[in-house]
Design an enzyme around this catalytic site. Structure first.
Site, PDB file in Angstrom:
ATOM      1  N   LYS A 116      -6.878  -3.879 -12.076  1.00 50.35           N
ATOM      2  CA  LYS A 116      -7.049  -2.726 -12.952  1.00 50.35           C
ATOM      3  C   LYS A 116      -8.485  -2.200 -12.955  1.00 50.35           C
ATOM      4  O   LYS A 116      -8.717  -0.991 -13.020  1.00 50.35           O
ATOM      5  CB  LYS A 116      -6.631  -3.093 -14.376  1.00 50.35           C
ATOM      6  CG  LYS A 116      -5.187  -3.569 -14.506  1.00 50.35           C
ATOM      7  CD  LYS A 116      -4.204  -2.481 -14.085  1.00 50.35           C
ATOM      8  CE  LYS A 116      -2.764  -2.894 -14.336  1.00 50.35           C
ATOM      9  NZ  LYS A 116      -2.306  -3.991 -13.481  1.00 50.35           N
ATOM     10  N   GLU A 200     -10.287  -0.051 -22.735  1.00 53.63           N
ATOM     11  CA  GLU A 200     -10.128   1.391 -22.597  1.00 53.63           C
ATOM     12  C   GLU A 200      -9.620   1.952 -23.915  1.00 53.63           C
ATOM     13  O   GLU A 200      -9.064   1.231 -24.751  1.00 53.63           O
ATOM     14  CB  GLU A 200      -9.170   1.744 -21.451  1.00 53.63           C
ATOM     15  CG  GLU A 200      -7.735   1.325 -21.662  1.00 53.63           C
ATOM     16  CD  GLU A 200      -6.831   1.679 -20.497  1.00 53.63           C
ATOM     17  OE1 GLU A 200      -7.343   1.769 -19.356  1.00 53.63           O
ATOM     18  OE2 GLU A 200      -5.624   1.853 -20.715  1.00 53.63           O
ATOM     19  N   HIS A 235       5.481  -3.136 -24.178  1.00 51.67           N
ATOM     20  CA  HIS A 235       4.896  -2.522 -22.988  1.00 51.67           C
ATOM     21  C   HIS A 235       5.791  -2.668 -21.748  1.00 51.67           C
ATOM     22  O   HIS A 235       5.330  -2.493 -20.622  1.00 51.67           O
ATOM     23  CB  HIS A 235       3.509  -3.097 -22.686  1.00 51.67           C
ATOM     24  CG  HIS A 235       2.565  -3.019 -23.838  1.00 51.67           C
ATOM     25  ND1 HIS A 235       2.012  -1.841 -24.285  1.00 51.67           N
ATOM     26  CD2 HIS A 235       2.087  -3.998 -24.663  1.00 51.67           C
ATOM     27  CE1 HIS A 235       1.225  -2.077 -25.323  1.00 51.67           C
ATOM     28  NE2 HIS A 235       1.258  -3.368 -25.575  1.00 51.67           N
ATOM     29  N   ARG A 291       4.513  -0.743  -4.811  1.00 49.61           N
ATOM     30  CA  ARG A 291       5.825  -1.249  -4.419  1.00 49.61           C
ATOM     31  C   ARG A 291       6.884  -0.267  -4.894  1.00 49.61           C
ATOM     32  O   ARG A 291       6.571   0.746  -5.515  1.00 49.61           O
ATOM     33  CB  ARG A 291       6.080  -2.611  -5.069  1.00 49.61           C
ATOM     34  CG  ARG A 291       5.881  -2.567  -6.594  1.00 49.61           C
ATOM     35  CD  ARG A 291       6.278  -3.842  -7.267  1.00 49.61           C
ATOM     36  NE  ARG A 291       5.838  -3.920  -8.660  1.00 49.61           N
ATOM     37  CZ  ARG A 291       6.418  -3.317  -9.684  1.00 49.61           C
ATOM     38  NH1 ARG A 291       7.471  -2.529  -9.474  1.00 49.61           N
ATOM     39  NH2 ARG A 291       5.955  -3.451 -10.914  1.00 49.61           N
TER      40      ARG A 291
END
Length: 508
Positions: A116, A200, A235, A291
Site C-alpha cells: 500500500k 490516511e 471492509h 488479479r
C-alpha cells in the site's frame, strides 16, 4: 496457445477457469488438499494432483508443492485465480524461473501495487490523486499522532501489506489512537507477516468504486467501466453492482482514464482492478488488485467479455481483441456473495455439511459456485461458497431478479449471508441508490420470520421422514407396534388439546 495449464487455486474460481479453458481447447490440471478430494474443480479438471500436507500453508499456499505439481503434470502455465498466492510476487517469479508462463501481471507490478505504501508512492509519481495521507510507514503511536496533526481526524490506520479488511482501524479522536495502532499492528503481523502501518484521511460516507482494466503485452490497455462495491461488512464486499448509481458519464471517463494511467505506470499486463474512493463528487486512488476480482462476473454480464479468456490470450502473447471504442456497457448487473456466515450473529463463520442445495434458474441468472450436496464446510478456508449474479435491462429489473433468485436459492446445513443481501436489496435506500460503505452496518439483521418458518417446516419433515425410514426398516411385528403407538400418541395429544380424536387417526 497453451495445451495444458495448472490452476493454483480451489473452489468456484478454479471451476471458472476450467470452463473457459475447455471452450478454448486447453487442458486443465487441478491441485487439491485432502479436504478437497471430492471437490467439483477436482472432478472437472482433465488431471488432478494431490498436494502434500493438510493445512492451507502446506497446500495452496506452498509454492514449492504447486510448482512440483506443474512439473509432474506437464503444465505449461499457471493460473493463480484469486486469493492464496495470486498476488505474491515471489511466487510469480518462481513460476517464471521454473520455465512456466505466469498468467498474470509482471512480478514487479505485483510487488509495487501489492504494497500500500509503495503503490501510493507510485501513483503520486504517475499523477493519480490518492486519498490524502502518508507515503511512509509510522513506527509507533507517537509518530502516528504527529502525522495526524497534518492529516486530521478521522484517520484510517492501515497495514502496508493489507487486504481483505485486515489490519485496518478507524480513529476519530486522540484517545483512541494508541490502542488502535497496537491492534492494527498485531493484526497485520498475524495476517501478512508484516506489521508496517501508514495513515490516511478517513472519508465519511464514501462510495467504493473500482475500474476493471485489461492490458496486453504490446502496451495496449482498455477499461471495462466501473463496479460499485460499497455494500460491505468489516471492509469486505457483500453486494456489487454495475453501473454505479452516482457515476455520470464525465466521471466515468475520468476514472477510466485514471485507472489506465495507474496501470500503465507499472507496465501492467493482464486483468486487474484499480479501486477508488468517491465522496462528494471527488475520487481518490485507494489500491490496485493485481488479479481477477471476485466480482468480475458483473463486468462480463454488461460487456459480453470473458475476462478469463482475455487473461489466457494476453499470457500467450496475443494482442487485445478490441479497442476502448468497441466496448459498450449494456444493462445492469448485480452480484451477491454467498458466504458461510450467520448475519444475525455479526457474520460469524458457519460450519457444517451441506445437506441440501437448490440453485436458482431462469433468464440471465448465473451461479458461480463449487458447492455440492454433502460438501463439508470447515474453518480452514475463506467462507465464500459462491456468487449469485443477475443481469437486467435496467437496475430496477436487476434488483427484482436478484430478489427472486435469492428466494429461490436454498443452502441447507450452514447459515449463509443471503438473508443480509436480501435485506439490503429490499431496503428503500438501496433501491434509491442512496447508500455508502457504512450502509450495511446501520441495519439490524435478524433471521426473517418466513425463513424461520421454512426451517422449522423442513426440520419437521426431516424428523417425520427419519421416523418413517426407521419403521420400514424394522421387522413386520415391530411395525405394527410402531403404528399402534403412533395412534395412541396422536389420541393423547388431541385429548390434552381438548379436541376429539382425529376421525382418521382415532379409527383402529
Amino acid at each position: 496457445m497453451f495445451q495444458r495449464i495448472l490452476i493454483a487455486n480451489r473452489g468456484e474460481i478454479a471451476l471458472r477457469v476450467i470452463r473457459t479453458a475447455r471452450e478454448m481447447g486447453i487442458e486443465c490440471v487441478a491441485v487439491y488438499s485432502p479436504d478437497d478430494q471430492k471437490a467439483l474443480h477436482v472432478r472437472m479438471a482433465h488431471q488432478a494432483v494431490a498436494l502434500p500436507g493438510t493445512t492451507p500453508s502446506e497446500t495452496y499456499l506452498c509454492a514449492e508443492a504447486i510448482l512440483e505439481a506443474a512439473r509432474v503434470s506437464g503444465a505449461e502455465a499457471v493460473h493463480p485465480g484469486y486469493g492464496f498466492l495470486s498476488e505474491n510476487a515471489n511466487f510469480a517469479r518462481a513460476v517464471v524461473a521454473a520455465g512456466l508462463t505466469w498468467i498474470g501481471p509482471p512480478p514487479e507490478a505485483i510487488a509495487v501495487m501489492g504494497d500500500k505504501i509503495e503503490s501510493r508512492r507510485a501513483m503520486t509519481a504517475a499523477g493519480v490523486a490518492c486519498v490524502p495521507g502518508m507515503t511512509d510507514p509510522v513506527a509507533d503511536p507517537a509518530e502516528a499522532l504527529s502525522a495526524v496533526a497534518e492529516i486530521g481526524f478521522p484517520v484510517a490506520i492501515k497495514a502496508a501489506a493489507g487486504g481483505g479488511g485486515k489490519g485496518i482501524r478507524i480513529v476519530r479522536e486522540e484517545g483512541e489512537l494508541a490502542s488502535a495502532f497496537r491492534a492494527a499492528s498485531g493484526e497485520a503481523l498475524s495476517a501478512f507477516g508484516d506489521d508496517r502501518l501508514y495513515l490516511e484521511r478517513y472519508l465519511d460516507q464514501p462510495r467504493h468504486i473500482e475500474i476493471q482494466v485489461l492490458f496486453d503485452q504490446q502496451g495496449n490497455g482498455v477499461h471495462l467501466f466501473e463496479r460499485e462495491c460499497s455494500i460491505q461488512r468489516r471492509h469486505q464486499k457483500l453486494v456489487e453492482e454495475t453501473p454505479s448509481t452516482v457515476i455520470d458519464a464525465a466521471t466515468r471517463e475520468a476514472m477510466g482514464s485514471a485507472a489506465l494511467q495507474a496501470a500503465a505506470h507499472v507496465q501492467y499486463q493482464g486483468a486487474g482492478t484499480v479501486e477508488f474512493l468517491w465522496a462528494k463528487g471527488e475520487f481518490y486512488f485507494l489500491e490496485m488488485n493485481t488479479r481477477l476480482q471476485v466480482e468480475h462476473p458483473i463486468t462480463e454480464m454488461i460487456t459480453g467479455v470473458d475476462l478469463v479468456r482475455q487473461q489466457l490470450l494476453v499470457a500467450a502473447g496475443e494482442p487485445l481483441e478490441f479497442a476502448q471504442s468497441d466496448l459498450v456497457a449494456n444493462g445492469h448487473a448485480i452480484e451477491v456473495r454467498i458466504n458461510a456466515e450467520d448475519p444475525s450473529k455479526n457474520f460469524q463463520p458457519s460450519t457444517g455439511v451441506l445437506q441440501n442445495l437448490r440453485a436458482p434458474g431462469g433468464p440471465w441468472v448465473r451461479l458461480d459456485t463449487g458447492m455440492y450436496r454433502g460438501m463439508e464446510v470447515g474453518p480452514a478456508y475463506d467462507p465464500m461458497l459462491g456468487k449469485l449474479v443477475v443481469w437486467g435491462q435496467n437496475r430496477a429489473q436487476a434488483i427484482e431478479r436478484m430478489i427472486r433468485a435469492i428466494q429461490e436459492m436454498n443452502v441447507g446445513g450452514v447459515s449463509t449471508s443471503l438473508p443480509a443481501a436480501l435485506l439490503v436489496l429490499e431496503h428503500e435506500r438501496f433501491r434509491s441508490g442512496d447508500y455508502d460503505t457504512h450502509f450495511l452496518e446501520s441495519l439490524t439483521i435478524e433471521p426473517p420470520a418466513r425463513w424461520l418458518e421454512l426451517a422449522a417446516a423442513a426440520a419437521a419433515i426431516h424428523r417425520h421422514d427419519l421416523a418413517r425410514r426407521r419403521a420400514l426398516a424394522a421387522p413386520v411385528a415391530d411395525r405394527a407396534d410402531w403404528v399402534a403407538r403412533g395412534r395412541r400418541q396422536d389420541r393423547e395429544r388431541c385429548t390434552r388439546a381438548g379436541r376429539p380424536d382425529h376421525p382418521q387417526r382415532g379409527r383402529a
